[in-house]
Structure formats: structure tokens, C-alpha cells
Enzyme design. Structure first.
Site, short mmCIF file in Angstrom:
data_model
loop_
_atom_site.label_atom_id
_atom_site.label_comp_id
_atom_site.label_asym_id
_atom_site.label_seq_id
_atom_site.Cartn_x
_atom_site.Cartn_y
_atom_site.Cartn_z
N HIS A 277 -6.81 -6.07 2.05
CA HIS A 277 -6.00 -5.55 2.78
C HIS A 277 -5.30 -6.49 3.84
CE1 HIS A 277 -6.89 -0.99 2.32
NE2 HIS A 277 -8.10 -1.70 2.10
N HIS B 86 -9.91 -5.19 -3.46
CA HIS B 86 -8.87 -5.39 -2.97
C HIS B 86 -8.82 -5.96 -1.42
CE1 HIS B 86 -9.67 -1.18 -2.52
NE2 HIS B 86 -9.14 -1.25 -1.53
N ASP C 127 0.84 -1.13 0.06
CA ASP C 127 0.13 0.02 0.04
C ASP C 127 0.83 1.30 -0.05
OD1 ASP C 127 -3.25 0.66 0.90
OD2 ASP C 127 -1.82 2.09 0.93
N ILE C 128 0.45 2.29 -0.91
CA ILE C 128 1.31 3.40 -1.10
C ILE C 128 1.18 4.20 0.27
CG2 ILE C 128 -0.60 4.99 -1.74
CD1 ILE C 128 1.63 5.38 -4.06
N VAL D 232 -10.97 2.87 -3.92
CA VAL D 232 -10.59 2.41 -5.06
C VAL D 232 -11.28 1.27 -5.28
CG1 VAL D 232 -8.72 1.14 -6.43
CG2 VAL D 232 -7.98 2.99 -4.63
N ASN E 223 -12.90 -3.54 2.08
CA ASN E 223 -13.86 -2.45 2.37
C ASN E 223 -14.98 -2.27 1.13
OD1 ASN E 223 -12.60 -1.43 4.82
ND2 ASN E 223 -11.07 -0.28 3.40
P1 AMP Z 1 -9.62 1.24 0.14
O1 AMP Z 1 -10.07 2.49 1.05
O2 AMP Z 1 -10.11 -0.21 0.85
O3 AMP Z 1 -10.63 1.40 -1.27
O4 AMP Z 1 -8.05 1.18 -0.03
C1 AMP Z 1 -7.61 1.66 -0.99
C2 AMP Z 1 -6.08 1.64 -0.64
O5 AMP Z 1 -5.34 1.82 -1.78
C3 AMP Z 1 -5.67 2.67 0.44
O6 AMP Z 1 -5.10 1.96 1.28
C4 AMP Z 1 -4.62 3.55 -0.59
O7 AMP Z 1 -3.44 3.88 0.38
C5 AMP Z 1 -4.07 2.51 -1.50
N1 AMP Z 1 -3.82 3.16 -2.55
C6 AMP Z 1 -3.99 4.13 -3.53
N2 AMP Z 1 -3.41 4.20 -4.35
C7 AMP Z 1 -2.35 3.46 -4.52
C8 AMP Z 1 -1.28 3.30 -5.24
N3 AMP Z 1 -1.09 3.95 -6.29
N4 AMP Z 1 -0.26 2.13 -4.84
C9 AMP Z 1 -0.64 1.09 -3.82
N5 AMP Z 1 -1.70 1.47 -3.01
C10 AMP Z 1 -2.58 2.65 -3.28
#
Ligand code: AMP
Ligand code: ZN
Length: 116
Positions: A104, A102, A32-33, A98, A89
Site C-alpha cells: 500500500h 500488495h 485502491d477501490i 486479498v 498487511n
Molecule cells: P489488504 O487489507 O492489505 O489485503 O488490502 C486489500 C486492498 O485491496 C483493500 O485496500 C481494498 O480496498 C483493495 N481492493 C479490493 N478489491 C479491489 C479492486 N477490485 N481494485 C482495487 N483495489 C481493490
């Protein structure tokens, strides 16, 4: 199958860089970024599936495979015995940002319950 406007499809296609922890023909796992724990990895299906609501019976194996992938990563990273958290989520109230499903994998610190 990949969606042009989807951030995680763009990572899958190699258009956006990611720190990849694992990849095979069905899933990709990357760090995760904005990590919320010392270990914070996202496990995504290679198919674009927007939310957990969009999984059907035909995805049962894929869903199980995502969880097993997380379990294997936890073992490889040495956190399986101490413990880790797996989290999906789904949509607005759960804070999904996103819309490519995914899983986590969070580990390396204690987690409270209930989650915030
Ligand atoms: P969610 O809130 O469950 O949709 O989580 C989306 C996750 O994607 C968050 O924890 C972000 O930090 C992560 N995220 C967003 N952009 C990127 C990226 N380019 N590379 C890796 N993780 C990302
Ligand atoms: Zn996607």
C-alpha cells in the site's frame, strides 16, 4: 503463474478493470477501490505470491523493486517530500483481505502512529 481465484491476478490478466498508475514486466500499480487517503495505490508483483511470508531470497530483487516503484510513484505524484506511508498487511491479524501480496502507498494526509 496466475491464479484463477485471485482477484489481483484477474486484474493483471485484464479480466477485472483497475485504474492503473504504473505497469512494467515485473509489477503493476493501481488505485485502491476504497481509498483510505487522497492517494492510495497498491503495488503488486506480476507473480502470484500470496503473502509476505511466501517471499524467499529469490524474491529479494522483486521486493526491493516494489518499494522503489512506490518511491518513484510518490515522487511523480509530488508527495515524496511531505511524506507517505508504505504498508504490507500479512495475514489475519494485520487485516489482509486479498491474498496476492500488495504494497500500500498512502499519501495526501497525516498518518498517526501507532496504526490502528
Ligand atoms: P489488504 O487489507 O492489505 O489485503 O488490502 C486489500 C486492498 O485491496 C483493500 O485496500 C481494498 O480496498 C483493495 N481492493 C479490493 N478489491 C479491489 C479492486 N477490485 N481494485 C482495487 N483495489 C481493490
Ligand atoms: Zn494472484
Amino acid at each position: 503463474m496466475s491464479e484463477h481465484n485471485c482477484l489481483f491476478c484477474q486484474i493483471l490478466d485484464g479480466h477485472i478493470p483497475a485504474n492503473i498508475a504504473y505497469e512494467d514486466e515485473r509489477v503493476m500499480a493501481f488505485h485502491d477501490i476504497a481509498p483510505q487517503a487522497p492517494i492510495h495505490i497498491l503495488i503488486i508483483p506480476k507473480q502470484h505470491i500470496a503473502t509476505i511470508n511466501d517471499f524467499t531470497e529469490e524474491h529479494q530483487d522483486l521486493l526491493g523493486y516494489m518499494i522503489l516503484t512506490a518511491q518513484k510513484l510518490a515522487q511523480e505524484l509530488g508527495v515524496a517530500e511531505d511524506g507517505y506511508r508504505l504498508n504490507f498487511n500479512c495475514n489475519r491479524l494485520a487485516g489482509q483481505t486479498v491474498f496476492h501480496t500488495h504494497l500500500h502507498l498512502l499519501a495526501g494526509r497525516p498518518f498517526s502512529w501507532p496504526p490502528g
